[in-house]
Write an enzyme that holds these catalytic residues in place. Structure first.
Site, PDB file in Angstrom:
ATOM      1  N   PHE A  73       6.505  -0.548  -1.148  1.00  0.00           N
ATOM      2  CA  PHE A  73       6.204  -1.305  -2.367  1.00  0.00           C
ATOM      3  C   PHE A  73       4.912  -0.823  -3.022  1.00  0.00           C
ATOM      4  O   PHE A  73       4.700  -1.024  -4.207  1.00  0.00           O
ATOM      5  CB  PHE A  73       6.129  -2.814  -2.059  1.00  0.00           C
ATOM      6  CG  PHE A  73       4.835  -3.265  -1.443  1.00  0.00           C
ATOM      7  CD1 PHE A  73       4.626  -3.178  -0.066  1.00  0.00           C
ATOM      8  CD2 PHE A  73       3.804  -3.770  -2.222  1.00  0.00           C
ATOM      9  CE1 PHE A  73       3.420  -3.583   0.506  1.00  0.00           C
ATOM     10  CE2 PHE A  73       2.603  -4.188  -1.663  1.00  0.00           C
ATOM     11  CZ  PHE A  73       2.412  -4.091  -0.290  1.00  0.00           C
ATOM     12  N   LYS A  74       4.054  -0.177  -2.240  1.00  0.00           N
ATOM     13  CA  LYS A  74       2.769   0.276  -2.784  1.00  0.00           C
ATOM     14  C   LYS A  74       2.941   1.284  -3.916  1.00  0.00           C
ATOM     15  O   LYS A  74       2.063   1.418  -4.763  1.00  0.00           O
ATOM     16  CB  LYS A  74       1.908   0.867  -1.676  1.00  0.00           C
ATOM     17  CG  LYS A  74       1.422  -0.192  -0.683  1.00  0.00           C
ATOM     18  CD  LYS A  74       0.440   0.387   0.317  1.00  0.00           C
ATOM     19  CE  LYS A  74      -0.178  -0.702   1.171  1.00  0.00           C
ATOM     20  NZ  LYS A  74       0.771  -1.221   2.188  1.00  0.00           N
TER      21      LYS A  74
END
Ligand SMILES: *Cc1c(COP(=O)(O)O)cnc(C)c1O
Length: 478
Positions: free
Chosen positions: A118-119
């Protein structure tokens, strides 16, 4: 739109978005928070729904980000958002999606970016913002960071090819998975320098702090950071909370709840910000692994940090934290923006005693007014959750996401509940194999990750911060 440090007593030094973008920590040691949060009232939610349906994720990102910044022209901001969230990078015109898991539980799919975590969603935008702002100022930046696995690759892949940014990333020798190593160390570019450290993530972090606290060195090489205290990362994450709500809500008033696997309190803080803006979120369910400092806080009101020696090594390593760097922002909000109190708690009480006690009315407020609940997941829970979900649906989730799904299962029965996916399982082959007897299939785009030769500079036992500074000085581009 101006920002103030959480420790700025008397609101002395408001700063604009572009300034805090490059700055990181405020000079007083606090973290930036907007003077007023943009509102997401009913009318705005309706407009965003139409805009997202017609134009998709990049346009939604633009519509949200423009509310957090007034020092970047809107057309420029639109170009940055469009470049950050291309189909080429995220595999689809929509960077995020939802998958139904049954029993009122959904998965918010956030890991289809270039490094499968998700980063990527925040880091891709951060890279565009950095390059834009540095170009505007005719400056360069040397980023120094520490990673336990995912931040490093997300930052490096995002910054690759950005001529004004160079990345020096410290990672712990022997602690990352083969896939994570392949992803980071496989990059062969003078703008990306991987430095491996004999020790733990905390040792890497300590070295980064030691370099950053040398004011002369910091100024000479324009040292900056990409860690999760950066406000732009938090703002970029607010976008996917809104997108997931839009995906699942039938109308502009329908509430949903989110369950968020948590380490540094970065991901879930963006959920809190979205909720404070007016997004109809009923509960924010915080999931920790065995390192349950934060779950303990939301049950007892007592925040008791651990030393790095007390931090357990678990099978969801990106959540192995002893201190949650974004927590100060949450407490500042909880204290009605009382900077004097926040400065006392985080500048004195916490460093001196290791404990902040907010039990009583403040805890009740975090739970009732802010909708926070929390739970903990163990190695056995993680494996059982991965196994059960795979048997039932065929879907394989990563160990951190599994911590979230496990905790979410104790909170069913309310509105639609979305667990945020934090990474793809291909990054954690060993744990997946322990759960289901074989590793997850490798998406075609990652077929060669494990075969790429490594490009690293390896620190040896006994190498100190001076040695690290020499290495940095020798490799900085001019
Ligand atoms: C970074 C990360 C987390 C923790 O997110 P925070 O923002 O630190 O709370 C959890 N899981 C994975 C896979 C991560 O990369």
């Amino acid at each position: 739109m101006m920002y103030l440090s959480t420790r700025d007593v008397g609101a002395q030094s408001p700063a604009g978005f572009s300034d805090i973008l490059l700055e990181g920590l405020a000079p007083d040691g606090g973290l930036y928070w907007p003077q007023t949060l943009p509102r997401l009232g009913r009318g705005e939610r309706r407009d965003l729904r139409r805009l997202y349906a017609d134009w998709g994720y990049p346009r939604l990102a633009w519509a949200v980000l423009r509310r957090f910044t007034d020092d970047i022209p809107e057309d420029d901001l639109w170009s940055l958002c469009r470049r950050a969230y291309t189909t080429a990078k995220f595999g689809s015109p929509d960077a995020v999606s939802v998958a139904e898991l049954g029993d009122g539980l959904w998965l918010g799919r956030l890991s289809n970016g270039p490094t499968a975590a998700f980063k990527d969603l925040a880091m891709q935008l951060l890279a565009e913002l950095f390059e834009y702002e540095l170009e505007r100022r005719q400056q360069r930046m040397t980023i120094i960071g520490a990673t336990s696995g995912d931040t490093g690759s997300a930052a490096e892949v995002a910054m690759l090819g950005k001529s004004r940014v160079q990345v020096f990333m410290l990672s712990p020798q022997g602690r990352m998975t083969p896939f994570q190593r392949g992803q980071m160390y496989g990059l062969d570019d003078p703008g990306i320098v991987n430095i491996t450290v004999p020790g733990s993530f905390d040792d890497c972090q300590d070295l980064v702090k030691a370099v950053s606290s040398d004011a002369d060195f910091k100024a000479a090489h324009a040292i900056g950071t990409v860690n999760s205290i950066n406000w732009a990362r938090l703002a970029a994450q607010v976008v996917y909370y809104i997108a997931l709500w839009l995906e699942l809500s039938a109308d502009d008033d329908e509430s949903v709840s989110f369950c968020v696997p948590t380490g540094n309190f970065g991901n879930i803080l963006s959920g809190h910000i979205a909720r404070q803006m007016g997004l109809p979120i009923e509960q924010l369910i915080l999931a920790t692994n065995e390192n349950n400092v934060l779950a303990e806080f939301f049950v007892s009101g007592v925040y008791r940090v651990r030393s790095s020696a007390q931090t357990l090594v678990t099978s969801s390593p990106s959540m192995d934290i002893s201190k949650a760097s974004n927590f100060e922002r949450f407490v500042f909000d909880l204290l009605d923006h009382d900077a004097a109190q926040t400065a006392r708690l985080f500048g004195q009480v916490l460093p001196e005693t290791g404990v902040i006690d907010l039990s009583g009315p403040l805890l009740a407020r975090a739970q009732r007014r802010y909708g926070f609940v929390a739970g903990t997941s163990t190695h056995a829970d993680r494996l059982a959750t991965i196994r059960r979900l795979h048997q039932r649906t065929g879907l394989i989730i990563d160990p951190h996401t599994a911590d979230g799904v496990h905790v979410a299962q104790s909170h069913l029965g309310g509105p639609k509940l979305i667990t945020l996916e934090t990474a793809l399982p291909v990054k954690f082959a060993h744990t997946i194999a322990a759960a289901i007897g074989r590793p997850a299939p490798t998406p075609p785009r990652f077929a060669r990750v494990l075969d790429t030769p490594a490009h690293t500079i390896d620190l040896a036992e006994g190498d100190d911060v001076e040695r690290l500074k020499q290495i940095i000085a020798a490799h900085v581009r001019d």
